[in-house]
Scaffold this active site. Sequence first.
Site, PDB file in Angstrom:
ATOM      1  CD  GLU A  71      32.860  33.101  48.650  1.00  0.00           C
ATOM      2  OE1 GLU A  71      33.073  31.960  49.138  1.00  0.00           O
ATOM      3  OE2 GLU A  71      32.010  33.298  47.773  1.00  0.00           O
ATOM      4  NE  ARG A 115      37.530  38.873  43.312  1.00  0.00           N
ATOM      5  CZ  ARG A 115      36.616  38.091  43.894  1.00  0.00           C
ATOM      6  NH1 ARG A 115      36.884  36.813  44.126  1.00  0.00           N
ATOM      7  NH2 ARG A 115      35.433  38.583  44.236  1.00  0.00           N
ATOM      8  CG  ASN A 141      34.201  34.205  43.762  1.00  0.00           C
ATOM      9  OD1 ASN A 141      34.577  35.051  44.556  1.00  0.00           O
ATOM     10  ND2 ASN A 141      32.940  33.802  43.689  1.00  0.00           N
ATOM     11  CD  GLU A 148      31.396  42.047  42.399  1.00  0.00           C
ATOM     12  OE1 GLU A 148      30.265  42.576  42.450  1.00  0.00           O
ATOM     13  OE2 GLU A 148      32.027  41.683  43.409  1.00  0.00           O
ATOM     14  CG  ASN A 150      29.750  32.332  44.173  1.00  0.00           C
ATOM     15  OD1 ASN A 150      30.565  32.114  45.076  1.00  0.00           O
ATOM     16  ND2 ASN A 150      29.353  33.549  43.836  1.00  0.00           N
ATOM     17  CG  ASP A 210      28.031  34.157  47.161  1.00  0.00           C
ATOM     18  OD1 ASP A 210      28.942  33.361  46.906  1.00  0.00           O
ATOM     19  OD2 ASP A 210      28.215  35.366  47.366  1.00  0.00           O
TER      20      ASP A 210
END
Length: 292
Positions: free
Chosen positions: A17, A100, A102, A121, A148, A198
């Site tokens: 990521e 968390r 992201n 999730e 995202n 994403d």
Amino acid sequence: MTPPVEVLLETGALLGEGVVWDHTRAALWFVDIKRHQLWHCDPASGEHWHAEAPGQIGWALPAEGGLLLCGLADGLYTFDPASRSFELLTRLPEEPSHNRLNDACTDPWGRVWFGSMDDGESAASGRFYLFDRGEVRAMGPAGITITNGPAVSPAGDRIYFTNTLAQTITVAELGPSGLGDVRPFVDVGALFPHAYPDGPVVDSEGCLWSGLYNGGGIARFDPDGRLLDFWAMPVRDITKMAFGGEDMTTAFVTTATKNLAPEERDDWPVAGHLLSFEAPVAGFAQALVKLA
């Protein structure tokens, strides 16, 4: 469309990521969230290394003074590449323990926009934040399971927020003094029923590129939300794209293996690796984070 895609670095990430071009070092930073790794890669020399983060790390952005600002599960940290050490800057006390951080980006004023999400999730416990010279406040959409982006336009007059599980992207007007009303931008699910948006990024023409998790490619949308192109990738799960290189026309792409069944790995042999291809349009360099 299918451009020639190269494997730049074989990392085999579980959840790659946050790839970002560091124009001060002519290098890339990206993370493997689930392995708690922060990666550095110099595409010209091939030099690369990674540091172990003190938890799940969602992103790392170059900051003034040679440091990086990083988003971890329990708060914001600075990272010193010289010593390869992390230091806690601030926690987010209102975040649930199962959340968390992201994804993130900077705007032209050196502020950082970032999102939180449920690590499992499933709970709609995520929301977006703004880091502005040491101060953190909630800004933008809330009640999201997987956030995202965000992604900011070259002039800093627009910001895009991604709601991955809802398969939608929204947009708002942006300026140095505030955020406008958030409105729909594109329903990705209507165009790609099995894909999840994403890791968005905006190019120098103001068009939005979005990785498609479970979609095998990257979609490009014009400022009105119309689909312009689909770029097929040799990986099913695309997590993030960034522009970089000397002329900002090289696209760098992080990918994931987390949701591939063992029998699917043979179908996607380069999954988890850092990819690159030449884009038909340039990106632009993100501003350095202003820490104070």
